[in-house]
Scaffold this active site. Structure first.
Site, mmCIF file in Angstrom:
data_model
loop_
_atom_site.group_PDB
_atom_site.id
_atom_site.type_symbol
_atom_site.label_atom_id
_atom_site.label_comp_id
_atom_site.label_asym_id
_atom_site.label_seq_id
_atom_site.Cartn_x
_atom_site.Cartn_y
_atom_site.Cartn_z
ATOM 1 N N SER A 99 0.815 -1.212 0.000
ATOM 2 C CA SER A 99 0.000 0.000 0.000
ATOM 3 C C SER A 99 0.849 1.262 0.000
ATOM 4 O O SER A 99 0.326 2.360 -0.189
ATOM 5 C CB SER A 99 -0.889 0.020 1.241
ATOM 6 O OG SER A 99 -0.074 0.023 2.411
ATOM 7 N N PRO A 125 1.820 13.017 13.525
ATOM 8 C CA PRO A 125 1.857 12.471 12.159
ATOM 9 C C PRO A 125 0.507 11.965 11.676
ATOM 10 O O PRO A 125 0.120 12.216 10.522
ATOM 11 C CB PRO A 125 2.870 11.328 12.263
ATOM 12 C CG PRO A 125 3.706 11.644 13.446
ATOM 13 C CD PRO A 125 2.814 12.376 14.399
ATOM 14 N N ASP A 127 -2.707 12.205 13.498
ATOM 15 C CA ASP A 127 -3.877 13.007 13.852
ATOM 16 C C ASP A 127 -3.973 14.304 13.070
ATOM 17 O O ASP A 127 -5.084 14.813 12.853
ATOM 18 C CB ASP A 127 -3.864 13.323 15.352
ATOM 19 C CG ASP A 127 -4.004 12.086 16.215
ATOM 20 O OD1 ASP A 127 -4.519 11.064 15.698
ATOM 21 O OD2 ASP A 127 -3.591 12.128 17.393
ATOM 22 N N THR A 182 12.454 -2.223 -47.899
ATOM 23 C CA THR A 182 11.489 -3.079 -47.222
ATOM 24 C C THR A 182 12.182 -4.413 -46.988
ATOM 25 O O THR A 182 12.924 -4.892 -47.847
ATOM 26 C CB THR A 182 10.217 -3.274 -48.066
ATOM 27 O OG1 THR A 182 10.558 -3.841 -49.333
ATOM 28 C CG2 THR A 182 9.517 -1.932 -48.296
ATOM 29 N N HIS A 183 11.968 -5.006 -45.827
ATOM 30 C CA HIS A 183 12.686 -6.228 -45.436
ATOM 31 C C HIS A 183 14.199 -5.997 -45.396
ATOM 32 O O HIS A 183 14.988 -6.937 -45.561
ATOM 33 C CB HIS A 183 12.380 -7.396 -46.393
ATOM 34 C CG HIS A 183 10.931 -7.701 -46.553
ATOM 35 N ND1 HIS A 183 10.272 -8.602 -45.755
ATOM 36 C CD2 HIS A 183 10.008 -7.210 -47.413
ATOM 37 C CE1 HIS A 183 8.997 -8.661 -46.123
ATOM 38 N NE2 HIS A 183 8.815 -7.813 -47.128
ATOM 39 N N SER A 313 35.667 2.998 -29.555
ATOM 40 C CA SER A 313 36.305 1.732 -29.230
ATOM 41 C C SER A 313 37.522 1.964 -28.352
ATOM 42 O O SER A 313 38.234 2.965 -28.504
ATOM 43 C CB SER A 313 36.727 1.009 -30.508
ATOM 44 O OG SER A 313 37.484 -0.144 -30.214
ATOM 45 N N SER A 314 37.763 1.011 -27.455
ATOM 46 C CA SER A 314 38.955 1.072 -26.620
ATOM 47 C C SER A 314 40.158 0.455 -27.317
ATOM 48 O O SER A 314 41.270 0.547 -26.819
ATOM 49 C CB SER A 314 38.693 0.331 -25.302
ATOM 50 O OG SER A 314 38.397 -1.031 -25.565
ATOM 51 N N LYS A 319 37.328 4.833 -34.511
ATOM 52 C CA LYS A 319 35.966 4.309 -34.640
ATOM 53 C C LYS A 319 34.998 5.199 -33.853
ATOM 54 O O LYS A 319 35.246 5.561 -32.710
ATOM 55 C CB LYS A 319 35.902 2.882 -34.105
ATOM 56 C CG LYS A 319 34.637 2.123 -34.471
ATOM 57 C CD LYS A 319 34.769 0.656 -34.056
ATOM 58 C CE LYS A 319 33.642 -0.192 -34.612
ATOM 59 N NZ LYS A 319 32.336 0.193 -34.074
ATOM 60 N N ASN A 321 30.793 5.479 -32.910
ATOM 61 C CA ASN A 321 29.555 4.695 -32.901
ATOM 62 C C ASN A 321 28.315 5.567 -32.719
ATOM 63 O O ASN A 321 28.409 6.678 -32.202
ATOM 64 C CB ASN A 321 29.613 3.656 -31.776
ATOM 65 C CG ASN A 321 30.713 2.639 -31.989
ATOM 66 O OD1 ASN A 321 31.047 2.302 -33.117
ATOM 67 N ND2 ASN A 321 31.296 2.160 -30.896
ATOM 68 N N GLU A 326 21.729 4.201 -29.717
ATOM 69 C CA GLU A 326 21.872 2.994 -28.895
ATOM 70 C C GLU A 326 21.326 3.221 -27.490
ATOM 71 O O GLU A 326 20.630 2.354 -26.934
ATOM 72 C CB GLU A 326 23.338 2.577 -28.835
ATOM 73 C CG GLU A 326 23.855 1.997 -30.140
ATOM 74 C CD GLU A 326 25.356 1.719 -30.125
ATOM 75 O OE1 GLU A 326 25.841 1.154 -31.122
ATOM 76 O OE2 GLU A 326 26.028 2.065 -29.131
#
Length: 457
Positions: A99, A125, A127, A182-183, A313-314, A319, A321, A326
């Site tokens: 709850s 608290p 009352d 397409t595809h 890239s390490s 490179k 990305n 992502e």
């Protein structure tokens, strides 16, 4: 050991950190629920404090709470809402009583302790801070309030801004024609602006869906108290509370027509989660389209170049990305997972109370936040700044044998298919093969096979 003080509740005495604003019930929850180490979202806690402030103001208006204590409660809520580190006072784990009673009492205790400093009489608290309320209507109400604020003030504006960015970008790339797919296979040409405007259209539909949920998420359980009967709340409390809360948030809230439904179920949260998941599906589609268009740049499609934001890239120097798409795709996947949890949580409405409220609240706010941030990122750091590789798209476009589709009305499907197969086999532009295999003039073929013309009816 840290210094403590002795607090007590209906179950007895308990040691609480001396400087903590919370009391015994919060301490019991800390001890009872060492489950995840994750607290309720800050957006939820801030909405809860706003709910408590509105409740105190409503009760004062109805003469159900004396002005001295009521103003002290309001002042305490304002003080807490002004804190940058307000979460230090709300340590209860997400995975607690279903709850959310522990979180409600956490707020009641913190507010009461602060308010007692500002009142000539002790503020209790239960009352006073919790007067005319129950965890069973406070927590469902806070789910709706926190989600309504996130939806109105953050998510919808972020998606609307993304639409604007896409539409501006579409105008700037309208001169480019690219190979449709397409595809994932070559298909008829499309304008690059057409691809982007399709995204914008998807997002506009998602905005409509989100807006359609707003009236329901702005409908509140507050006033239903423990089971929906409204016991211990003033007869006019629900309406007065909603009016006060609307003034505090600038959002039009209203009380439920049937409190039993909003306390016993979380159907509206499930609906909003589903709409947010639908937006995640759209954002993942856009993210993946961007990744494919950006792929390569030498061995992939290389149709666009996304902004270079960080080394990719390490081990592979140079490179870069598609990190933003992502990140957005992962956030979208998380929203889909959140929706599953919320769906299961929504099924846990047993008789007069749903008992997965903290989990539902946490996942719903997480989804709204993830989609808000994702919409902003993909617009401002991916779509707005990408550049078009014209040479790449045109090299593929004019060699695309599928362009022969435009010749179907002239020579029929079978002959057009023969031309396309020959173009594929001999790796020649389709216009050269069509010229050799038909008596259609070069100039007429250039007109019939003009990719730009083929993007319009």
């Amino acid at each position: 050991m840290s210094a403590t003080r002795t607090e007590h509740d209906s179950m007895g005495e308990l040691e609480v950190p001396e400087k903590a604003l919370y009391g015994a019930q919060t301490q019991r929850a800390i001890q009872n629920f060492p489950v995840s180490g994750q607290r309720m979202p800050e957006a939820f806690i801030r909405a809860l404090l706003t709910v408590k402030k509105a409740a105190a103001q409503a009760n004062m208006k109805l003469k159900a709470l004396d002005g001295d204590r009521g103003q002290a409660i309001v002042k305490a809520c304002d003080e807490l809402l002004a804190l940058d580190d307000v979460m230090q006072h709300f340590p209860v784990d997400i995975f607690q009583t279903g709850s959310g009673t522990s979180t409600n009492m956490n707020a009641n205790e913190v507010i009461a302790r602060l308010a007692s400093r500002y009142s000539s009489e002790e503020v209790h608290p239960n009352d006073h801070v919790n007067y005319g309320q129950s965890s069973n209507d406070v927590i469902p109400t806070t789910i709706h309030v926190s989600a309504a604020i996130a939806l109105s003030d953050e998510l919808i504006p972020a998606v609307e801004n993304l639409v604007r960015i896409i539409e501006v970008k579409a105008k700037s790339v309208a001169q480019y024609c690219k190979t449709g797919r397409t595809h994932l296979m070559d298909a008829m040409p499309v304008g690059m602006d057409q691809s982007l405007l399709a995204w914008a259209s998807q997002l506009k539909q998602q905005i409509k869906t989100l807006r359609a949920v707003q009236p329901a998420i702005q409908t509140l359980a507050q006033g239903g108290t423990a089971v929906g009967t409204g016991v211990n709340a003033h007869a006019d409390f629900a309406v007065t509370f909603s009016d006060v809360l609307g003034e505090l948030t600038d959002i039009a809230f209203k009380p439920a027509d049937n409190f039993f439904a909003l306390i016993g179920s979380q159907d509206t949260a499930v609906t909003l989660s589903g709409a947010t998941k639908s937006l995640a599906v759209t954002l993942m589609k856009i993210a993946n389209d961007l990744r494919w268009m950006n792929s390569g740049p030498l061995a992939g499609l290389g149709e666009i170049a996304l902004p270079a934001l960080q080394p990719g890239s390490s081990i592979m120097p140079g490179k870069v990305n598609p990190v933003i798409p992502e990140a957005v795709a992962m956030a979208s996947a998380q929203v889909m997972g959140n929706d599953t949890a919320i769906t299961i949580g929504g099924q846990s409405g047993n008789f007069e109370l749903n008992v997965m409220l903290p989990m539902i609240a946490t996942n719903l706010l997480s989804s709204l936040s993830l989609m808000t941030n994702s919409a902003t990122l993909i617009g401002e750091q991916a779509i707005e700044g990408f550049t078009v590789n014209q040479d790449n798209i045109e090299a593929a476009l004019y060699r695309n044998p599928v362009l022969v589709t435009a010749l179907n009305p002239v020579m029929g499907y079978a002959k057009a298919a023969e031309i396309a197969k020959t173009a594929y086999k001999e790796n020649k532009p389709v216009i050269d093969v069509a010229e050799a295999m038909t008596d259609i003039s070069r100039s007429e073929l250039e007109s019939l096979l003009d990719p730009k013309k083929l993007t319009t009816p």
